[in-house]
Design a protein around this motif. Structure first.
Motif, PDB file in Angstrom:
ATOM      1  N   CYS A  52     -23.988 -46.624  -5.346  1.00  0.00           N
ATOM      2  CA  CYS A  52     -24.344 -47.105  -3.858  1.00  0.00           C
ATOM      3  C   CYS A  52     -25.910 -47.148  -3.571  1.00  0.00           C
ATOM      4  O   CYS A  52     -26.235 -47.804  -3.030  1.00  0.00           O
ATOM      5  N   LYS A  53     -26.461 -46.143  -4.441  1.00  0.00           N
ATOM      6  CA  LYS A  53     -28.092 -46.111  -4.440  1.00  0.00           C
ATOM      7  C   LYS A  53     -28.658 -47.506  -4.739  1.00  0.00           C
ATOM      8  O   LYS A  53     -29.709 -47.524  -4.404  1.00  0.00           O
ATOM      9  N   ASN A  54     -28.176 -48.214  -5.627  1.00  0.00           N
ATOM     10  CA  ASN A  54     -28.490 -49.420  -6.056  1.00  0.00           C
ATOM     11  C   ASN A  54     -28.511 -50.508  -4.947  1.00  0.00           C
ATOM     12  O   ASN A  54     -29.112 -51.419  -4.834  1.00  0.00           O
ATOM     13  N   TRP A  55     -28.072 -50.252  -3.844  1.00  0.00           N
ATOM     14  CA  TRP A  55     -27.726 -51.134  -2.666  1.00  0.00           C
ATOM     15  C   TRP A  55     -28.751 -50.642  -1.401  1.00  0.00           C
ATOM     16  O   TRP A  55     -28.920 -51.692  -0.696  1.00  0.00           O
ATOM     17  N   PHE A  89      -2.955 -47.589  11.164  1.00  0.00           N
ATOM     18  CA  PHE A  89      -4.257 -48.146  10.838  1.00  0.00           C
ATOM     19  C   PHE A  89      -4.957 -47.168   9.922  1.00  0.00           C
ATOM     20  O   PHE A  89      -4.645 -46.022   9.634  1.00  0.00           O
ATOM     21  N   SER A  90      -5.856 -47.672   8.975  1.00  0.00           N
ATOM     22  CA  SER A  90      -6.546 -46.742   8.091  1.00  0.00           C
ATOM     23  C   SER A  90      -7.852 -47.740   7.690  1.00  0.00           C
ATOM     24  O   SER A  90      -7.809 -48.976   7.779  1.00  0.00           O
ATOM     25  N   ARG A  91      -9.115 -46.907   7.683  1.00  0.00           N
ATOM     26  CA  ARG A  91     -10.324 -47.597   7.042  1.00  0.00           C
ATOM     27  C   ARG A  91     -10.961 -46.793   6.273  1.00  0.00           C
ATOM     28  O   ARG A  91     -10.688 -45.385   6.223  1.00  0.00           O
ATOM     29  N   ARG A  92     -11.871 -47.188   5.223  1.00  0.00           N
ATOM     30  CA  ARG A  92     -12.532 -46.464   4.384  1.00  0.00           C
ATOM     31  C   ARG A  92     -14.077 -46.993   4.173  1.00  0.00           C
ATOM     32  O   ARG A  92     -14.232 -48.231   4.139  1.00  0.00           O
ATOM     33  N   TYR A  93     -14.919 -46.198   4.504  1.00  0.00           N
ATOM     34  CA  TYR A  93     -16.379 -46.509   4.361  1.00  0.00           C
ATOM     35  C   TYR A  93     -17.105 -45.453   3.440  1.00  0.00           C
ATOM     36  O   TYR A  93     -16.580 -44.342   3.090  1.00  0.00           O
ATOM     37  N   ASP A 147     -15.897 -49.585   1.727  1.00  0.00           N
ATOM     38  CA  ASP A 147     -15.980 -48.846   0.518  1.00  0.00           C
ATOM     39  C   ASP A 147     -14.807 -49.849  -0.138  1.00  0.00           C
ATOM     40  O   ASP A 147     -13.569 -49.590  -0.122  1.00  0.00           O
ATOM     41  N   GLU A 148     -15.306 -50.641  -0.842  1.00  0.00           N
ATOM     42  CA  GLU A 148     -14.740 -51.819  -1.487  1.00  0.00           C
ATOM     43  C   GLU A 148     -15.571 -52.469  -2.888  1.00  0.00           C
ATOM     44  O   GLU A 148     -16.831 -52.001  -2.836  1.00  0.00           O
ATOM     45  N   THR A 149     -15.022 -53.117  -3.615  1.00  0.00           N
ATOM     46  CA  THR A 149     -15.655 -53.620  -4.670  1.00  0.00           C
ATOM     47  C   THR A 149     -15.619 -55.191  -4.719  1.00  0.00           C
ATOM     48  O   THR A 149     -14.808 -55.942  -4.449  1.00  0.00           O
TER      49      THR A 149
END
Length: 166
Positions: free
Chosen positions: A5-8, A81-85, A99-101
């Motif tokens: 995450c830090k690389n972004w 529904f659902s979501r991820r961050y 939260d995906e690749t």
């Protein structure tokens, strides 16, 4: 894995202690209520559910929400529904990724101390739509996120209020 995450984060520097503490205060379970309101002021959709912030490492937390969506007129069946961050603390604010690749930036914003809380504003371009957002943290009790969505076929506001689960 998630440590990437830090690389972004452009020009990553160690977050100020206050931003890490803000992120840590989000850890745990939250009750959420969400309304989607048309530009005419009419409520279109109501959502209720649970959100969870779980620490991954010092300045990164995973956000997950799930619940039920209902149309305000009740003519459609309820939908799950659902979501991820991923929420990452930055030197002056927070960064939110899907939260995906591969990781994609959702929003980055500076947080400003306001009385007993924190506020931040952000924008996300999801062509051809734009999400203009306001984050208000009144921790430890609650926080709210408002997204104003505009585009060729979209004109609505999403208001989400969070209350700490006891």
């Amino acid at each position: 894995m998630v440590a990437n995450c830090k690389n972004w984060v452009v020009h990553y520097r160690r977050p100020q202690k206050a931003r890490i503490e803000l992120l840590h205060q989000l850890i745990g379970l939250w009750e959420l209520e969400r309304q989607v309101i048309a530009s005419t002021g009419t409520q279109i959709v109501c959502m209720n559910g649970i959100a969870r912030f779980a620490p991954i490492e010092g300045d990164i937390s995973r956000y997950y929400e799930e619940g039920t969506l209902e149309t305000s007129d009740g003519t459609q069946p309820s939908i799950s529904f659902s979501r991820r961050y991923l929420y990452c603390a930055e030197p002056n604010g927070l960064v939110i990724f899907f939260d995906e690749t591969p990781r994609r930036l959702f929003q980055r914003f500076t947080t400003i101390k306001t009385g007993d809380g924190w506020e931040g504003a952000a924008e996300h371009a999801c062509a051809p739509d734009t999400y203009r957002s306001l984050y208000r943290f009144e921790l430890p009790h609650g926080f709210a996120i408002t997204h104003h969505v505009e585009g060729p076929r979209k004109a609505y506001t999403i208001i989400t209020n969070y209350r700490r689960c006891i």
